[in-house]
Design a protein around this motif. Structure first.
Motif, mmCIF file in Angstrom:
data_model
loop_
_atom_site.group_PDB
_atom_site.id
_atom_site.type_symbol
_atom_site.label_atom_id
_atom_site.label_comp_id
_atom_site.label_asym_id
_atom_site.label_seq_id
_atom_site.Cartn_x
_atom_site.Cartn_y
_atom_site.Cartn_z
ATOM 1 N N GLN A 21 -13.214 13.948 25.223
ATOM 2 C CA GLN A 21 -14.548 13.359 25.134
ATOM 3 C C GLN A 21 -15.176 13.646 23.772
ATOM 4 O O GLN A 21 -15.780 12.777 23.157
ATOM 5 N N ARG A 22 -15.017 14.870 23.323
ATOM 6 C CA ARG A 22 -15.618 15.262 22.041
ATOM 7 C C ARG A 22 -14.957 14.523 20.877
ATOM 8 O O ARG A 22 -15.636 14.006 19.994
ATOM 9 N N ILE A 23 -13.639 14.456 20.862
ATOM 10 C CA ILE A 23 -12.935 13.835 19.742
ATOM 11 C C ILE A 23 -13.209 12.323 19.699
ATOM 12 O O ILE A 23 -13.347 11.745 18.629
ATOM 13 N N LEU A 24 -13.328 11.692 20.864
ATOM 14 C CA LEU A 24 -13.612 10.251 20.895
ATOM 15 C C LEU A 24 -15.003 9.943 20.352
ATOM 16 O O LEU A 24 -15.208 8.888 19.738
ATOM 17 N N CYS A 25 -15.954 10.844 20.526
ATOM 18 C CA CYS A 25 -17.310 10.574 20.036
ATOM 19 C C CYS A 25 -17.375 10.592 18.512
ATOM 20 O O CYS A 25 -18.301 10.045 17.928
ATOM 21 N N TYR A 26 -16.389 11.191 17.843
ATOM 22 C CA TYR A 26 -16.361 11.199 16.379
ATOM 23 C C TYR A 26 -15.831 9.888 15.798
ATOM 24 O O TYR A 26 -15.882 9.679 14.591
ATOM 25 N N GLY A 27 -15.307 9.029 16.659
ATOM 26 C CA GLY A 27 -14.849 7.706 16.222
ATOM 27 C C GLY A 27 -13.783 7.757 15.146
ATOM 28 O O GLY A 27 -12.866 8.574 15.197
#
Length: 95
Positions: free
Chosen positions: A48-54
């Protein structure tokens, strides 16, 4: 889960680790990226965290997790390949 290595770039190149389980292993301010290794127990939350960094984030290892993130981006990309028509609050696939 184990160790994950990832790279942050662009506006996140100056990222400073705040979590005890993270260690900067390489910082290149000329190329504008930082590589970090982290030990994660729960892949869901890290995902979830890594995906939010796009586009400013890239998972480097392990290969199975790289593939999981790649597939997630492919699914999301397909969502934007379709055109939608919005009528009366309902979303219908359209022209």
């Amino acid at each position: 889960m184990g160790d994950i290595t990832y790279r942050l770039s662009g506006s996140l190149a100056n990222y400073q680790t705040r979590r005890l389980n993270e260690t900067v292993i390489k910082r290149d301010l000329i190329a504008k990226h930082v590589e970090i290794v982290t030990r994660e127990d729960y892949p869901f939350w890290f995902r979830q965290r890594i995906l939010c960094y796009g586009s400013n984030a890239q998972v480097l290892t392990p290969d199975w997790f790289v593939e999981e993130i790649r597939k997630e981006y492919q699914k999301g990309n397909r969502n934007y390949g379709k055109k939608f028509v919005f009528l009366k609050g309902y979303r219908e696939q359209g022209i």
